[in-house]
Design a protein around this motif. Structure first.
Motif, PDB file in Angstrom:
ATOM      1  N   GLU A  21       0.843  -1.204   0.000  1.00 49.55           N
ATOM      2  CA  GLU A  21       0.000   0.000   0.000  1.00 49.55           C
ATOM      3  C   GLU A  21       0.875   1.248   0.000  1.00 49.55           C
ATOM      4  O   GLU A  21       1.919   1.288   0.651  1.00 49.55           O
ATOM      5  CB  GLU A  21      -0.881   0.008   1.267  1.00 49.55           C
ATOM      6  CG  GLU A  21      -1.805  -1.181   1.365  1.00 49.55           C
ATOM      7  CD  GLU A  21      -2.216  -1.481   2.813  1.00 49.55           C
ATOM      8  OE1 GLU A  21      -3.134  -2.299   3.003  1.00 49.55           O
ATOM      9  OE2 GLU A  21      -1.614  -0.913   3.745  1.00 49.55           O
ATOM     10  N   LYS A 151     -13.080   5.131   7.151  1.00 47.36           N
ATOM     11  CA  LYS A 151     -12.028   4.833   6.171  1.00 47.36           C
ATOM     12  C   LYS A 151     -10.858   4.065   6.773  1.00 47.36           C
ATOM     13  O   LYS A 151      -9.867   3.817   6.095  1.00 47.36           O
ATOM     14  CB  LYS A 151     -11.507   6.136   5.565  1.00 47.36           C
ATOM     15  CG  LYS A 151     -12.573   6.970   4.878  1.00 47.36           C
ATOM     16  CD  LYS A 151     -13.030   6.361   3.575  1.00 47.36           C
ATOM     17  CE  LYS A 151     -12.051   6.677   2.469  1.00 47.36           C
ATOM     18  NZ  LYS A 151     -12.544   6.188   1.160  1.00 47.36           N
ATOM     19  N   GLU A 188      -9.152   2.216   3.965  1.00 40.48           N
ATOM     20  CA  GLU A 188      -7.997   2.612   3.143  1.00 40.48           C
ATOM     21  C   GLU A 188      -6.799   3.011   3.981  1.00 40.48           C
ATOM     22  O   GLU A 188      -5.669   2.957   3.504  1.00 40.48           O
ATOM     23  CB  GLU A 188      -8.361   3.851   2.303  1.00 40.48           C
ATOM     24  CG  GLU A 188      -8.886   3.584   0.932  1.00 40.48           C
ATOM     25  CD  GLU A 188      -9.225   4.911   0.238  1.00 40.48           C
ATOM     26  OE1 GLU A 188      -8.348   5.786   0.172  1.00 40.48           O
ATOM     27  OE2 GLU A 188     -10.387   5.060  -0.193  1.00 40.48           O
ATOM     28  N   HIS A 189      -7.068   3.491   5.209  1.00 38.35           N
ATOM     29  CA  HIS A 189      -5.982   4.103   5.964  1.00 38.35           C
ATOM     30  C   HIS A 189      -5.764   3.455   7.325  1.00 38.35           C
ATOM     31  O   HIS A 189      -6.707   3.319   8.109  1.00 38.35           O
ATOM     32  CB  HIS A 189      -6.273   5.589   6.213  1.00 38.35           C
ATOM     33  CG  HIS A 189      -6.691   6.350   4.997  1.00 38.35           C
ATOM     34  ND1 HIS A 189      -5.878   6.486   3.891  1.00 38.35           N
ATOM     35  CD2 HIS A 189      -7.840   7.009   4.705  1.00 38.35           C
ATOM     36  CE1 HIS A 189      -6.513   7.210   2.972  1.00 38.35           C
ATOM     37  NE2 HIS A 189      -7.710   7.535   3.437  1.00 38.35           N
TER      38      HIS A 189
END
Ligand SMILES: *Cc1c(COP(=O)(O)O)cnc(C)c1O
Length: 222
Positions: A21, A151, A188-189
Protein backbone atom coordinates in the motif's frame (compact mmCIF):
# COMPACT_ATOMS: atom_id res chain seq x y z
CA UNK A 1 15.57 23.62 6.47
CA UNK A 2 11.89 22.68 6.19
CA UNK A 3 12.27 22.21 2.43
CA UNK A 4 15.28 19.94 2.95
CA UNK A 5 13.51 17.97 5.70
CA UNK A 6 10.54 17.33 3.44
CA UNK A 7 12.76 16.34 0.52
CA UNK A 8 14.73 13.94 2.71
CA UNK A 9 11.57 12.43 4.17
CA UNK A 10 9.90 11.99 0.79
CA UNK A 11 12.92 10.05 -0.42
CA UNK A 12 13.24 8.10 2.83
CA UNK A 13 9.61 7.06 3.17
CA UNK A 14 9.13 3.89 1.13
CA UNK A 15 6.71 4.13 -1.79
CA UNK A 16 4.77 1.23 -0.34
CA UNK A 17 4.58 -0.63 2.96
CA UNK A 18 5.11 -4.42 3.15
CA UNK A 19 1.41 -4.83 2.27
CA UNK A 20 1.95 -3.09 -1.06
CA UNK A 21 0.00 0.00 0.00
CA UNK A 22 1.13 3.55 -0.71
CA UNK A 23 2.35 5.42 2.36
CA UNK A 24 0.83 8.88 2.84
CA UNK A 25 2.67 11.62 4.70
CA UNK A 26 0.53 13.98 6.75
CA UNK A 27 2.32 17.02 8.19
CA UNK A 28 1.32 17.61 11.81
CA UNK A 29 1.13 21.40 11.84
CA UNK A 30 0.24 22.31 15.43
CA UNK A 31 2.02 25.51 16.56
CA UNK A 32 3.56 26.09 13.10
CA UNK A 33 3.18 29.41 11.29
CA UNK A 34 1.28 29.59 7.99
CA UNK A 35 4.58 30.53 6.29
CA UNK A 36 6.30 27.40 7.53
CA UNK A 37 3.32 25.22 6.67
CA UNK A 38 3.25 26.71 3.16
CA UNK A 39 6.99 25.97 2.82
CA UNK A 40 6.34 22.32 3.62
CA UNK A 41 3.49 22.21 1.09
CA UNK A 42 5.68 23.84 -1.52
CA UNK A 43 8.32 21.19 -0.90
CA UNK A 44 5.86 18.38 -1.59
CA UNK A 45 3.63 17.80 1.46
CA UNK A 46 0.14 17.11 0.16
CA UNK A 47 -1.83 16.66 3.39
CA UNK A 48 -1.71 18.65 6.62
CA UNK A 49 -3.21 17.71 9.97
CA UNK A 50 -4.36 20.06 12.69
CA UNK A 51 -4.82 19.45 16.41
CA UNK A 52 -6.55 22.59 17.57
CA UNK A 53 -9.79 23.98 16.13
CA UNK A 54 -8.91 27.59 16.93
CA UNK A 55 -5.52 27.28 15.26
CA UNK A 56 -7.12 25.60 12.26
CA UNK A 57 -9.61 28.44 11.88
CA UNK A 58 -7.04 31.20 12.38
CA UNK A 59 -4.77 29.83 9.65
CA UNK A 60 -7.43 28.46 7.31
CA UNK A 61 -7.32 31.21 4.69
CA UNK A 62 -3.54 31.55 4.81
CA UNK A 63 -2.71 28.02 3.67
CA UNK A 64 -1.66 27.80 0.03
CA UNK A 65 -1.45 24.99 -2.48
CA UNK A 66 -4.77 23.37 -1.67
CA UNK A 67 -3.49 20.48 0.48
CA UNK A 68 -5.78 17.84 1.94
CA UNK A 69 -6.93 18.97 5.38
CA UNK A 70 -6.93 16.41 8.17
CA UNK A 71 -7.86 16.74 11.82
CA UNK A 72 -5.59 14.64 14.01
CA UNK A 73 -6.05 15.95 17.55
CA UNK A 74 -8.50 15.41 20.36
CA UNK A 75 -11.76 17.04 19.28
CA UNK A 76 -14.32 18.52 21.66
CA UNK A 77 -17.89 17.91 20.55
CA UNK A 78 -18.83 21.58 20.94
CA UNK A 79 -16.19 22.55 18.34
CA UNK A 80 -17.25 20.07 15.66
CA UNK A 81 -19.51 22.65 14.06
CA UNK A 82 -16.51 24.76 13.00
CA UNK A 83 -14.95 21.92 11.01
CA UNK A 84 -17.81 20.34 9.10
CA UNK A 85 -17.24 20.40 5.34
CA UNK A 86 -13.66 21.64 5.73
CA UNK A 87 -11.90 18.45 6.82
CA UNK A 88 -11.04 15.65 4.37
CA UNK A 89 -10.29 13.10 7.09
CA UNK A 90 -10.90 13.07 10.85
CA UNK A 91 -8.25 10.77 12.38
CA UNK A 92 -9.21 10.94 16.01
CA UNK A 93 -12.77 9.69 16.43
CA UNK A 94 -12.13 8.33 19.90
CA UNK A 95 -15.56 8.10 21.49
CA UNK A 96 -19.15 7.45 20.53
CA UNK A 97 -20.59 10.87 21.31
CA UNK A 98 -18.00 12.52 19.05
CA UNK A 99 -19.00 10.19 16.20
CA UNK A 100 -22.65 11.04 16.81
CA UNK A 101 -22.00 14.77 16.79
CA UNK A 102 -19.89 14.53 13.62
CA UNK A 103 -22.63 12.56 11.89
CA UNK A 104 -25.42 14.86 13.05
CA UNK A 105 -23.58 18.00 11.91
CA UNK A 106 -22.47 16.42 8.65
CA UNK A 107 -26.02 15.33 7.84
CA UNK A 108 -27.32 18.82 8.59
CA UNK A 109 -24.73 20.27 6.20
CA UNK A 110 -25.53 17.69 3.53
CA UNK A 111 -22.07 16.09 3.54
CA UNK A 112 -20.62 12.70 4.41
CA UNK A 113 -17.47 12.94 6.53
CA UNK A 114 -14.57 10.49 6.22
CA UNK A 115 -13.27 9.34 9.58
CA UNK A 116 -10.80 7.00 11.23
CA UNK A 117 -11.63 5.24 14.47
CA UNK A 118 -8.92 5.84 17.08
CA UNK A 119 -7.74 2.79 18.97
CA UNK A 120 -5.86 3.07 22.27
CA UNK A 121 -3.47 0.30 21.28
CA UNK A 122 -1.30 0.58 24.38
CA UNK A 123 -4.28 0.66 26.77
CA UNK A 124 -2.92 3.92 28.15
CA UNK A 125 -4.94 5.94 30.61
CA UNK A 126 -3.51 9.17 29.22
CA UNK A 127 -4.62 8.46 25.64
CA UNK A 128 -8.02 8.58 24.05
CA UNK A 129 -9.56 5.97 21.82
CA UNK A 130 -11.44 2.72 21.97
CA UNK A 131 -9.73 -0.24 23.61
CA UNK A 132 -8.42 -2.81 21.11
CA UNK A 133 -11.09 -5.26 22.31
CA UNK A 134 -13.79 -2.65 21.57
CA UNK A 135 -12.63 -1.91 18.01
CA UNK A 136 -15.12 -4.19 16.30
CA UNK A 137 -18.09 -3.06 18.37
CA UNK A 138 -17.09 0.61 17.93
CA UNK A 139 -16.92 0.27 14.14
CA UNK A 140 -20.26 -1.56 14.09
CA UNK A 141 -21.95 1.23 16.05
CA UNK A 142 -20.27 4.06 14.14
CA UNK A 143 -21.14 2.48 10.81
CA UNK A 144 -24.84 2.91 11.64
CA UNK A 145 -24.31 6.69 11.55
CA UNK A 146 -25.35 7.60 8.05
CA UNK A 147 -23.28 10.75 7.48
CA UNK A 148 -19.96 9.12 8.35
CA UNK A 149 -17.76 6.88 6.24
CA UNK A 150 -15.23 4.84 8.23
CA UNK A 151 -12.03 4.83 6.17
CA UNK A 152 -9.87 2.98 8.66
CA UNK A 153 -8.14 3.19 12.02
CA UNK A 154 -5.73 5.49 13.82
CA UNK A 155 -3.41 4.79 16.71
CA UNK A 156 -0.60 6.35 18.69
CA UNK A 157 2.02 4.04 20.11
CA UNK A 158 3.16 4.64 23.70
CA UNK A 159 6.24 6.83 24.21
CA UNK A 160 8.54 4.00 25.24
CA UNK A 161 11.95 2.85 23.99
CA UNK A 162 11.30 -0.91 23.97
CA UNK A 163 11.39 -1.63 20.22
CA UNK A 164 10.14 -5.19 20.68
CA UNK A 165 7.06 -3.98 22.54
CA UNK A 166 6.44 -1.19 20.00
CA UNK A 167 6.64 -3.71 17.17
CA UNK A 168 4.27 -6.04 19.00
CA UNK A 169 1.70 -3.23 19.43
CA UNK A 170 2.06 -1.94 15.85
CA UNK A 171 1.61 -5.46 14.50
CA UNK A 172 -1.41 -6.00 16.72
CA UNK A 173 -2.85 -2.77 15.32
CA UNK A 174 -2.34 -4.00 11.75
CA UNK A 175 -4.03 -7.30 12.66
CA UNK A 176 -7.08 -5.44 13.97
CA UNK A 177 -7.12 -3.36 10.79
CA UNK A 178 -6.94 -6.45 8.56
CA UNK A 179 -9.67 -8.24 10.49
CA UNK A 180 -12.02 -5.25 10.22
CA UNK A 181 -11.22 -4.71 6.54
CA UNK A 182 -13.09 -7.94 5.85
CA UNK A 183 -16.24 -6.22 7.14
CA UNK A 184 -15.46 -2.70 5.88
CA UNK A 185 -14.08 -2.95 2.35
CA UNK A 186 -13.94 0.86 2.21
CA UNK A 187 -11.00 0.79 4.64
CA UNK A 188 -8.00 2.61 3.14
CA UNK A 189 -5.98 4.10 5.96
CA UNK A 190 -4.10 2.82 8.95
CA UNK A 191 -2.82 6.09 10.45
CA UNK A 192 0.03 5.16 12.77
CA UNK A 193 3.50 6.63 13.16
CA UNK A 194 5.04 9.91 14.33
CA UNK A 195 8.54 11.36 14.03
CA UNK A 196 10.04 8.94 16.54
CA UNK A 197 8.46 5.70 15.39
CA UNK A 198 7.26 6.04 11.80
CA UNK A 199 9.78 3.62 10.27
CA UNK A 200 8.80 0.86 12.63
CA UNK A 201 5.11 1.62 12.06
CA UNK A 202 5.44 1.46 8.26
CA UNK A 203 7.36 -1.81 8.53
CA UNK A 204 4.50 -3.20 10.60
CA UNK A 205 1.85 -2.10 8.09
CA UNK A 206 0.94 1.53 8.65
CA UNK A 207 0.08 3.37 5.44
CA UNK A 208 -0.35 6.91 6.82
CA UNK A 209 2.17 8.69 9.02
CA UNK A 210 1.76 12.00 10.85
CA UNK A 211 5.03 13.88 11.18
CA UNK A 212 5.64 17.18 12.93
CA UNK A 213 9.11 17.41 14.46
CA UNK A 214 10.93 15.72 11.60
CA UNK A 215 9.48 18.30 9.18
CA UNK A 216 9.45 21.50 11.24
CA UNK A 217 11.98 20.80 14.01
CA UNK A 218 11.19 20.95 17.72
CA UNK A 219 7.92 22.71 18.56
CA UNK A 220 7.90 25.99 20.48
CA UNK A 221 4.87 26.37 22.70
CA UNK A 222 4.13 29.79 24.12
C1 LIG B 1 1.85 16.26 17.21
C2 LIG B 1 1.27 15.04 16.66
C3 LIG B 1 1.94 14.24 15.74
C4 LIG B 1 3.36 14.53 15.28
O1 LIG B 1 4.27 14.37 16.32
P1 LIG B 1 5.85 14.47 16.04
O2 LIG B 1 6.44 13.60 17.10
O3 LIG B 1 6.22 15.89 16.17
O4 LIG B 1 6.08 13.93 14.68
C5 LIG B 1 1.29 13.13 15.23
N1 LIG B 1 0.05 12.80 15.62
C6 LIG B 1 -0.63 13.54 16.51
C7 LIG B 1 -2.01 13.14 16.88
C8 LIG B 1 -0.04 14.67 17.06
O5 LIG B 1 -0.73 15.38 17.97
Amino acid sequence: MIEQNVKNLLSEIPQTNPFGERVTLVAAVKTQTPDDINRAICAGVRAIGDNHVQEFRDKYDLIEGNPERHFIGHLQTNKVKYLIGKIDLYHSVDRMNLAEELSKRSAAAGVVSDILVQINIGNEETKGGFEPEEAEEACARISTLTALNIKGLMAMLPFIDDQTELRRLATMMRDIYDRLMATYPQFEHLSMGMSGDWKLCVECGSNMIRLGTSIFGARHYN
